[in-house]
Write an enzyme that holds these catalytic residues in place. Structure first.
Site, PDB file in Angstrom:
ATOM      1  N   HIS A  71      38.674  43.234  49.886  1.00  0.00           N
ATOM      2  CA  HIS A  71      37.930  43.501  48.657  1.00  0.00           C
ATOM      3  C   HIS A  71      38.882  43.938  47.559  1.00  0.00           C
ATOM      4  CE1 HIS A  71      38.096  47.968  48.422  1.00  0.00           C
ATOM      5  NE2 HIS A  71      38.219  47.890  49.733  1.00  0.00           N
ATOM      6  N   CYS A  72      38.453  43.734  46.304  1.00  0.00           N
ATOM      7  CA  CYS A  72      39.194  44.246  45.154  1.00  0.00           C
ATOM      8  C   CYS A  72      38.341  45.336  44.519  1.00  0.00           C
ATOM      9  CB  CYS A  72      39.514  43.123  44.160  1.00  0.00           C
ATOM     10  SG  CYS A  72      38.044  42.320  43.482  1.00  0.00           S
ATOM     11  N   ALA A  73      38.478  45.561  43.226  1.00  0.00           N
ATOM     12  CA  ALA A  73      37.760  46.658  42.574  1.00  0.00           C
ATOM     13  C   ALA A  73      36.259  46.432  42.527  1.00  0.00           C
ATOM     14  CB  ALA A  73      38.302  46.870  41.164  1.00  0.00           C
TER      15      ALA A  73
ATOM     16  N   ARG B 227      34.689  43.111  43.937  1.00  0.00           N
ATOM     17  CA  ARG B 227      34.195  41.987  44.737  1.00  0.00           C
ATOM     18  C   ARG B 227      34.615  42.061  46.199  1.00  0.00           C
ATOM     19  NH1 ARG B 227      36.907  37.533  40.703  1.00  0.00           N
ATOM     20  NH2 ARG B 227      36.604  38.732  38.800  1.00  0.00           N
TER      21      ARG B 227
END
Length: 465
Positions: free
Chosen positions: A26-28, A30
């Site tokens: 995951h990113c910030a 999504r």
């Protein structure tokens, strides 16, 4: 509303089950899932899950938008179910093969800066709060004047607002080592060496109160307070140098020899070669950015406000983090933020118009939360979930962004920080700019909403979906 555990189970099922998940990270905002068979992904099913604000396929990954904070909890619940796929580092290696060389480079740049952004956000908020409490009108309410503010209080606020930028190279080098497979603490120490008090302070040199050290008669050596590129490239090269020695130094000596050689080689290379060259390049980039932002008649805001969200679609918008850091470091304020804010607010206005005009309950249920998400500074749900589906709303949002950006440029709005926009971004404009900041956002939203409602969306478009 479903619990995070239930949502995680629904996500795993919708992407084809655990056996179809190749890797997950995951990113910030999504959840990023790489799957073995794209045909097994139930796209509509994913978008019907609670808390999902949109989903799309990009750069070899199926990306599900949950938003800041929520995505961390969903990811944790997914992994708690035993879903591992490949490791996060392996996923990065797989992702590096997706997109062209420029996209991959910018994606890596983003991987470095995403962990640093929360600290810079906090710094910007501290600046905004200091601007608020030191306003003459606010002080008058407490029977005080600006000259009544104690030096100790000013010193305290400087600790809050200056620390992140003074030690920015240490943060950048730490994160770069981490991304490129080195030992993060070596990157941290290398970054601290670049801002050692033993070196002439970069700000004092720029102000003319200090002189660079001269080595061999022609190599200027200074500290790199607030610089990004020297630390970034030092981190890349340093991580590779560490990997080189890790493979060749005997295990019994590795703990002593490898850190010694890495730090010795890299501080020498950084101070005498990488630093001086990249400091010049950094200056060129800053000058180019400032030239664009100083275009007359509001042209800078019009251009940036219109094209910003197009760049977001390409996934290379992380380069803006570097530009904003440079602006804050060199100017003490950020004229880029209010323009980008207008562009984001406008996409929310376009999505709101779709939600108001559509007769489909499902689209209303998607458009309204996406609008709120955009007003909180996350436009992916509005862009990918609503506006790009129909095409024209996205274009109307771009026009609204150009209009709002134009006004922001004409008014000369200046943020005290970076990385937060629209409603949360108001905290960066508490120094007597807040009314105009609200007006700029309302212009972007209103123009996009009206154009979308009148010309950008109709029933025929829904019938063709």
């Amino acid at each position: 509303m479903s619990s995070n555990e239930e949502i995680a189970k629904q996500v795993v099922k919708a992407v084809g089950g655990e056996e179809n998940i190749q890797s997950i990270a995951h990113c910030a905002t999504r959840l990023r899932v790489m799957v073995h068979d794209h045909e097994k992904v139930d796209v509509d099913g994913v978008e019907d899950i609670d808390k999902v604000k949109g989903a799309f396929y990009n750069s070899g990954q199926y990306q599900i938008i949950f938003g800041t904070g929520t995505v961390n909890r969903i990811y944790e619940e997914v992994t708690n179910q035993g879903v591992t796929g490949t490791t996060k580092s392996e996923m990065k290696e797989e992702s590096k093969q997706q997109g062209n060389r420029f996209q991959r480079a910018i994606r890596t740049f983003g991987d470095v800066f995403v962990p640093i952004i929360p600290v810079l956000v906090a710094t910007g908020l501290f600046m905004g709060v200091r601007g608020l409490v030191t306003q003459e009108q606010i002080l008058t309410l407490f029977g005080m004047a600006p000259e009544n503010i104690s030096e100790n209080f000013i010193l305290f606020t400087q600790v809050l607002t200056d620390t992140a930028f003074v030690f920015l190279p240490a943060l950048v080098a730490w994160s770069t080592f981490r991304v490129f497979g080195g030992t993060p603490v070596l990157g941290l120490v290398l970054g601290l060496m670049l801002v050692s008090p033993s070196l002439p302070n970069a700000w004092e040199v720029a102000g003319g109160t200090a002189e660079p050290l001269q080595f061999l008669g022609f190599i200027p050596v200074i500290g790199y307070q607030g610089s990004v590129l020297p630390a970034f490239f030092a981190g890349i090269v340093g991580a590779k140098v560490e990997k080189f020695f890790r493979k060749r130094v005997p295990e019994a000596l590795d703990l002593i020899v490898t850190p010694f050689l890495v730090l010795l080689i890299m501080i020498t290379l950084s101070l005498f070669a990488l630093g001086p060259i990249l400091h010049i390049v950094e200056g060129w980039i800053f000058d180019g950015t400032r030239t664009l932002l100083e275009l007359p008649f509001g042209l800078s805001g019009l251009i940036i406000g219109f094209f910003n969200q197009i760049i977001v679609i390409t996934g290379v918008h992380h380069i803006f983090n570097f530009l904003e850091i440079q602006l804050l470091e060199n100017l003490g304020y950020n004229p880029f933020n209010p323009i980008v804010t207008a562009a984001m607010a406008a996409q929310g206005g376009a999505a709101l118009a779709v939600g108001v005009k559509t007769k489909k309950a499902k689209m209303k249920a998607l458009a309204y939360p996406s609008t709120l998400s955009a007003f909180l500074g996350i436009t992916e749900p509005a862009i990918f979930g609503v506006n790009l589906r129909y095409g024209k709303p996205f274009i109307m949002g771009l026009i609204g962004g150009g209009a709002g950006g134009f006004l922001a440029s004409i008014l000369g709005l200046k943020a005290t920080g970076m990385a937060i926009t629209v409603i949360p971004g108001a905290l960066l404009y508490l120094n007597e700019q807040i009314i105009w900041y609200i007006v700029v956002n309302l212009v972007g939203i209103t123009v996009a909403f009206v154009l979308t409602y009148l010309f950008g969306f109709d029933e025929k478009m829904e019938e063709n979906m």
